[in-house]
Design an enzyme around this catalytic site. Structure first.
Site, PDB file in Angstrom:
ATOM      1  N   LYS A  44     -24.858 -16.923  84.817  1.00  0.00           N
ATOM      2  CA  LYS A  44     -25.555 -16.461  83.606  1.00  0.00           C
ATOM      3  C   LYS A  44     -24.754 -16.772  82.351  1.00  0.00           C
ATOM      4  O   LYS A  44     -23.514 -16.781  82.403  1.00  0.00           O
ATOM      5  CB  LYS A  44     -25.768 -14.931  83.678  1.00  0.00           C
ATOM      6  CG  LYS A  44     -26.282 -14.459  85.025  1.00  0.00           C
ATOM      7  CD  LYS A  44     -26.492 -12.959  85.116  1.00  0.00           C
ATOM      8  CE  LYS A  44     -26.799 -12.561  86.557  1.00  0.00           C
ATOM      9  NZ  LYS A  44     -25.628 -12.177  87.348  1.00  0.00           N
TER      10      LYS A  44
ATOM     11  N   ASP B 196     -24.985 -14.349  93.505  1.00  0.00           N
ATOM     12  CA  ASP B 196     -25.292 -14.069  92.105  1.00  0.00           C
ATOM     13  C   ASP B 196     -24.015 -13.730  91.357  1.00  0.00           C
ATOM     14  O   ASP B 196     -23.410 -12.680  91.573  1.00  0.00           O
ATOM     15  CB  ASP B 196     -26.258 -12.881  92.010  1.00  0.00           C
ATOM     16  CG  ASP B 196     -26.628 -12.563  90.575  1.00  0.00           C
ATOM     17  OD1 ASP B 196     -27.641 -13.114  90.092  1.00  0.00           O
ATOM     18  OD2 ASP B 196     -25.896 -11.811  89.903  1.00  0.00           O
TER      19      ASP B 196
ATOM     20  N   HIS C 255     -28.173 -13.608  80.106  1.00  0.00           N
ATOM     21  CA  HIS C 255     -27.701 -12.326  80.651  1.00  0.00           C
ATOM     22  C   HIS C 255     -28.378 -11.106  79.988  1.00  0.00           C
ATOM     23  O   HIS C 255     -28.726 -10.136  80.666  1.00  0.00           O
ATOM     24  CB  HIS C 255     -26.179 -12.253  80.512  1.00  0.00           C
ATOM     25  CG  HIS C 255     -25.510 -11.472  81.597  1.00  0.00           C
ATOM     26  ND1 HIS C 255     -24.299 -11.801  82.134  1.00  0.00           N
ATOM     27  CD2 HIS C 255     -25.898 -10.346  82.246  1.00  0.00           C
ATOM     28  CE1 HIS C 255     -23.970 -10.922  83.072  1.00  0.00           C
ATOM     29  NE2 HIS C 255     -24.920 -10.027  83.152  1.00  0.00           N
TER      30      HIS C 255
ATOM     31  N   TYR D 215     -18.352 -12.097  84.807  1.00  0.00           N
ATOM     32  CA  TYR D 215     -17.686 -11.466  85.953  1.00  0.00           C
ATOM     33  C   TYR D 215     -16.292 -12.053  86.209  1.00  0.00           C
ATOM     34  O   TYR D 215     -15.527 -11.507  87.011  1.00  0.00           O
ATOM     35  CB  TYR D 215     -18.519 -11.602  87.245  1.00  0.00           C
ATOM     36  CG  TYR D 215     -19.942 -11.085  87.174  1.00  0.00           C
ATOM     37  CD1 TYR D 215     -20.378 -10.279  86.114  1.00  0.00           C
ATOM     38  CD2 TYR D 215     -20.868 -11.398  88.167  1.00  0.00           C
ATOM     39  CE1 TYR D 215     -21.681  -9.836  86.052  1.00  0.00           C
ATOM     40  CE2 TYR D 215     -22.172 -10.934  88.106  1.00  0.00           C
ATOM     41  CZ  TYR D 215     -22.576 -10.162  87.041  1.00  0.00           C
ATOM     42  OH  TYR D 215     -23.878  -9.720  86.976  1.00  0.00           O
TER      43      TYR D 215
HETATM   44  N1  LIG Z   1     -28.159  -9.311  85.106  1.00  0.00           N
HETATM   45  C1  LIG Z   1     -27.500  -8.218  84.846  1.00  0.00           C
HETATM   46  O1  LIG Z   1     -27.449  -7.729  83.715  1.00  0.00           O
HETATM   47  C2  LIG Z   1     -26.780  -7.525  85.956  1.00  0.00           C
HETATM   48  C3  LIG Z   1     -26.218  -6.274  85.739  1.00  0.00           C
HETATM   49  C4  LIG Z   1     -25.554  -5.646  86.793  1.00  0.00           C
HETATM   50  C5  LIG Z   1     -25.488  -6.269  88.023  1.00  0.00           C
HETATM   51  N2  LIG Z   1     -26.025  -7.514  88.206  1.00  0.00           N
HETATM   52  C6  LIG Z   1     -25.945  -8.198  89.521  1.00  0.00           C
HETATM   53  O2  LIG Z   1     -26.512  -7.357  90.518  1.00  0.00           O
HETATM   54  C7  LIG Z   1     -25.564  -7.159  91.570  1.00  0.00           C
HETATM   55  C8  LIG Z   1     -25.771  -5.812  92.234  1.00  0.00           C
HETATM   56  O3  LIG Z   1     -25.682  -4.757  91.296  1.00  0.00           O
HETATM   57  P1  LIG Z   1     -24.436  -3.745  91.219  1.00  0.00           P
HETATM   58  O4  LIG Z   1     -23.240  -4.412  91.748  1.00  0.00           O
HETATM   59  O5  LIG Z   1     -24.380  -3.236  89.826  1.00  0.00           O
HETATM   60  O6  LIG Z   1     -24.885  -2.503  92.095  1.00  0.00           O
HETATM   61  P2  LIG Z   1     -25.426  -2.221  93.590  1.00  0.00           P
HETATM   62  O7  LIG Z   1     -25.531  -3.479  94.348  1.00  0.00           O
HETATM   63  O8  LIG Z   1     -26.616  -1.364  93.440  1.00  0.00           O
HETATM   64  O9  LIG Z   1     -24.276  -1.290  94.191  1.00  0.00           O
HETATM   65  C9  LIG Z   1     -22.993  -1.742  94.421  1.00  0.00           C
HETATM   66  C10 LIG Z   1     -22.129  -0.526  94.729  1.00  0.00           C
HETATM   67  O10 LIG Z   1     -22.625   0.135  95.879  1.00  0.00           O
HETATM   68  C11 LIG Z   1     -21.650   0.125  96.926  1.00  0.00           C
HETATM   69  N3  LIG Z   1     -22.357  -0.185  98.174  1.00  0.00           N
HETATM   70  C12 LIG Z   1     -22.832  -1.366  98.608  1.00  0.00           C
HETATM   71  N4  LIG Z   1     -23.462  -1.234  99.793  1.00  0.00           N
HETATM   72  C13 LIG Z   1     -23.375   0.067 100.122  1.00  0.00           C
HETATM   73  C14 LIG Z   1     -23.827   0.823 101.225  1.00  0.00           C
HETATM   74  N5  LIG Z   1     -24.472   0.243 102.234  1.00  0.00           N
HETATM   75  N6  LIG Z   1     -23.546   2.155 101.252  1.00  0.00           N
HETATM   76  C15 LIG Z   1     -22.881   2.740 100.246  1.00  0.00           C
HETATM   77  N7  LIG Z   1     -22.433   2.069  99.150  1.00  0.00           N
HETATM   78  C16 LIG Z   1     -22.678   0.748  99.088  1.00  0.00           C
HETATM   79  C17 LIG Z   1     -20.648  -0.961  96.549  1.00  0.00           C
HETATM   80  O11 LIG Z   1     -19.356  -0.627  97.028  1.00  0.00           O
HETATM   81  P3  LIG Z   1     -18.574  -1.554  98.111  1.00  0.00           P
HETATM   82  O12 LIG Z   1     -18.323  -2.873  97.467  1.00  0.00           O
HETATM   83  O13 LIG Z   1     -17.345  -0.778  98.386  1.00  0.00           O
HETATM   84  O14 LIG Z   1     -19.478  -1.654  99.316  1.00  0.00           O
HETATM   85  C18 LIG Z   1     -20.692  -0.884  95.030  1.00  0.00           C
HETATM   86  O15 LIG Z   1     -19.879   0.156  94.555  1.00  0.00           O
HETATM   87  C19 LIG Z   1     -24.229  -7.306  90.840  1.00  0.00           C
HETATM   88  O16 LIG Z   1     -23.134  -7.480  91.715  1.00  0.00           O
HETATM   89  C20 LIG Z   1     -24.510  -8.486  89.972  1.00  0.00           C
HETATM   90  O17 LIG Z   1     -24.447  -9.694  90.709  1.00  0.00           O
HETATM   91  C21 LIG Z   1     -26.679  -8.128  87.195  1.00  0.00           C
END
Ligand SMILES: NC(=O)c1ccc[n+]([C@@H]2O[C@H](COP(=O)([O-])OP(=O)(O)OC[C@H]3O[C@@H](n4cnc5c(N)ncnc54)[C@H](OP(=O)(O)O)[C@@H]3O)[C@@H](O)[C@H]2O)c1
Length: 275
Positions: free
Chosen positions: A78, A48, A111, A53
């Protein structure tokens, strides 16, 4: 229930989408390339990304270099807010496709619901879909009222709604609305960006299953029929996050996590998008 990282769910148009993918928000180019390569080598099949990004090029390089056939992968990107509108979206799509080095996309998403723009944007999404350039189209961050408005004029219904979703923001209303309208929900920030992982309820359940709290949260989302795309650029966490297919949460455990909901966002409120 799902039993492997390659398991899929079927969208309303018959397209199969993996239930687990890698999110690449906030990854720099080289970091994204390495993380995607590693994830694909370890069995992930869905990635994704988004034009916002700024890592589509490196994501595409990793896809090109990996050994997995293109038809087994599921690539999502997106259209960003400043690119919304009919012609702008068509141009943004081509730019993303070129950056990724692909000849079709699996899923293209709006998005954010930019007021006064998203309906025109949707017309372009429909055109891209009808022209066969993308297998499925959808939205992100749409509340039921945005979906209602969009679907009034739509010829092709949105197949996916990607929203912030985790135990502190369980999005029950959005999930129920989407289920009724055959729109698949994808959780972004499924780990609440790490903020939820020390919660005592999760710790207790994790201990019982011999799993991490992150694995418990991801399993809760999957058992709620929600697709997950956790981000990690840490090699070990990319693997451990995906090890959620060998255990099941009981109804009581699911309910205990449901009770953690506080309607608390880590990101912006879709009803107040001003970016
Ligand atoms: N459509 C939208 O508006 C939108 C908005 C935001 C995000 N997204 C998508 O959703 C994806 C995921 O959301 P997100 O990146 O915001 O947040 P997330 O996946 O909830 O959390 C990512 C964070 O958690 C850490 N992490 C990952 N696995 C872990 C574990 N097992 N234990 C402890 N910490 C952990 C990561 O650090 P490390 O990398 O150091 O592991 C990073 O800092 C994004 O990458 C993006 O593709 C979409």
């Amino acid at each position: 229930m799902y039993t492997s990282l390659q398991d899929t769910t079927t969208l309303q148009n018959g397209v199969k989408m993996p239930v687990f993918g890698l999110g690449v928000y906030k990854m720099e180019g080289a970091e994204a390339k390495e993380s995607v390569r590693h994830a694909l080598d370890e069995g992930y099949r869905a990635i994704d990304t988004a034009s916002m990004y700024k890592n589509e090029k490196e994501v595409g390089e990793a896809i090109k270099e990996c050994k997995v056939p293109r038809e087994d992968l599921f690539v999502t990107t997106k259209v960003w807010n400043s690119d919304q509108g009919y012609e702008e979206t068509l141009a943004a799509f081509n730019k993303s496709l070129n950056a990724l080095g692909l000849d079709y996309l699996d899923l293209y998403l709006i998005h954010w619901p930019v007021k006064g723009k998203y309906k025109e944007t949707w017309k372009a999404m429909e055109k891209l879909y009808q022209d066969g350039k993308v297998k499925a189209i959808g939205v992100c961050n749409f509340q039921p009222h945005h979906l209602e408005d969009l679907m009034q004029d739509a010829k092709v219904m949105p197949m996916v709604n990607q929203v912030e979703l985790h135990p502190l923001l369980s999005q029950k209303k959005v999930r129920d609305y989407c289920e009724k309208h055959h729109i698949k929900v994808i959780a972004w920030s499924p780990l609440a960006r790490g903020l939820v992982l020390d919660h005592p309820t999760l710790k207790e359940i994790a201990e019982k299953h011999g799993k991490s709290t992150a694995q418990i949260v991801l399993r809760w989302e999957l058992q709620n029929n929600v697709v997950v795309i956790p981000k990690s650029s840490n090699k070990e966490r990319i693997i451990t996050n995906s090890e959620v297919f060998d255990f099941e949460l009981s109804a009581e455990e699911m309910q205990a996590i449901d009770r953690m909901n506080k309607n608390e966002r880590t990101g912006p409120d879709p009803d107040n998008v001003n970016f």
